[in-house]
Design an enzyme around this catalytic site. Structure first.
Site, PDB file in Angstrom:
ATOM      1  CE  LYS A 203      -3.758   2.365   2.393  1.00 31.44           C
ATOM      2  NZ  LYS A 203      -4.631   2.415   3.589  1.00 31.44           N
ATOM      3  NE  ARG A 224      -3.650   7.969   6.859  1.00 32.56           N
ATOM      4  CZ  ARG A 224      -4.818   8.267   6.315  1.00 32.56           C
ATOM      5  NH1 ARG A 224      -4.981   8.173   5.002  1.00 32.56           N
ATOM      6  NH2 ARG A 224      -5.833   8.659   7.050  1.00 32.56           N
ATOM      7  CD  GLU A 240       5.905  -3.832   4.241  1.00 31.48           C
ATOM      8  OE1 GLU A 240       5.282  -4.652   4.952  1.00 31.48           O
ATOM      9  OE2 GLU A 240       6.258  -2.705   4.652  1.00 31.48           O
ATOM     10  CE  LYS A 255      -6.568   1.808  -0.868  1.00 35.03           C
ATOM     11  NZ  LYS A 255      -7.334   1.748   0.390  1.00 35.03           N
ATOM     12  CE1 TYR A 320     -14.853   3.171  -3.503  1.00 32.24           C
ATOM     13  CE2 TYR A 320     -12.983   3.561  -4.957  1.00 32.24           C
ATOM     14  CZ  TYR A 320     -13.509   3.452  -3.679  1.00 32.24           C
ATOM     15  OH  TYR A 320     -12.696   3.603  -2.585  1.00 32.24           O
TER      16      TYR A 320
END
Length: 330
Positions: A203, A224, A240, A255, A320
């Protein structure tokens, strides 16, 4: 006139001559079962609230969320990823509403599970950012930094209440070190061995999250970058990945999707677990905005982006447009 025999012997265009020919030799096909619908449910509203930066997407009421879940099932969509949007007054430094059994996300999980049962894979966003007054994905220490290990304790609580509420899958999206292992232990120790973990493995800290911040009513101050990945790094995502798999991830995700297709392809080549990609709010907004201005063909652009994500290696795509596309594909 060119002599006979000097023409190319290999003519790839022969396999592009008609729509049926192109369909027959297509290497990748979208299917409704590939798709997962992200959905927002907001506390304290009686009508859906349209999102200005994401035309066609709303913050749902409990009732309209149930209807959206049924519609997704009928279209053949495989899953729904739920995000809760609490009232501002309920946000605090620890994100208490995120672990309240009667918090908006837990209520929504129970609603959707009661409505569609196992006909839809019900997923829950496991993160604190929607519930904290500072908007970060974890609790802060005395210096205002996100405290990794204190946050893990909160994630363990979230996993338990989300599973109790009916989630088939939890999606830890906070990018805390060790989150998958802690959540797996919390689920197993509370009798939720069958609840899966969709790890947000890669991410990235991205400019394309902008519209999402409106969707969840984010209170974020700052950024972030200390916990989400840097856009320049690919090898880091493989590290990761190894950690998430070692800790028990059942599925992994990249993402955003489109700016990181190389990462997606690399991860898909490395693993033997299902791979997902999240076509995020900014990706959605770009297509919708350009189409509104008449600069691109909306429907063709949607299908092209989703096909590209699948071609890069995603077995599951959060988008979406999931229900709309599934209806057209069906």
């Amino acid at each position: 006139m060119t002599k006979y025999g000097s023409y190319p012997g290999a003519r790839p265009r022969r396999l592009r001559t008609t729509p049926v020919m192109r369909r027959m030799v297509a290497e990748h096909r979208l299917h409704p079962a590939d798709l997962i619908l992200p959905a927002f449910v907001r506390e304290g509203i009686t009508e859906p609230v349209p999102l200005a930066a994401m035309p066609g997407v709303v913050q749902h009421t409990r009732d309209t969320l149930r209807k959206a879940a049924v519609e997704a099932v009928e279209a053949g969509v495989s899953g729904i990823m739920l995000f809760g949007v609490p009232e501002d007054a309920k946000k605090d430094a620890a994100g208490t509403a995120g672990t309240d059994p009667d918090g908006i996300l837990q209520i929504a999980l129970r609603d959707v599970r009661a409505e569609v049962g196992d006909d839809l894979v019900i997923m829950s966003d496991l993160c604190l950012d929607e519930y904290t007054d500072h908007g970060h994905c974890g609790v802060l220490d005395a210096q205002g930094r996100v405290d990794n290990d204190a946050t893990l304790e909160r994630y363990a609580e979230m996993a338990q209440v989300q599973a109790d509420a009916g989630a088939h899958v939890v999606g830890p999206s906070g990018m805390m070190d060790g989150q998958v292992g802690v959540i797996r232990d919390a689920l197993d120790q509370t009798g939720h061995e069958d609840v899966s973990i969709l790890a947000y493995t890669a991410k990235y800290s991205s400019a394309f999250y902008g519209p999402f911040r409106e969707a969840v009513g984010s209170s974020l101050r700052g950024d972030r970058k200390t916990y989400q990945q840097d856009a320049a790094n690919l090898r880091e995502s493989l590290r990761e990945l190894a950690l998430d798999l070692d800790e028990g991830a059942d599925m992994v995700m990249v993402k955003p999707a489109l700016p990181y297709l190389d990462v997606l392809a690399k991860i898909a080549d490395e693993v033997d677990v299902p791979v997902a990609a999240y076509q995020i709010s900014g990706e959605y907004a770009m297509v919708e905005a350009a189409a509104e201005k008449g600069w691109i063909d909306r429907d063709k652009a949607i299908l092209e982006t989703l096909t590209g994500i699948k071609r890069a290696g995603a077995q599951m795509i959060l988008t979406y447009w999931a229900t709309e596309v599934a209806q057209k594909l069906g």
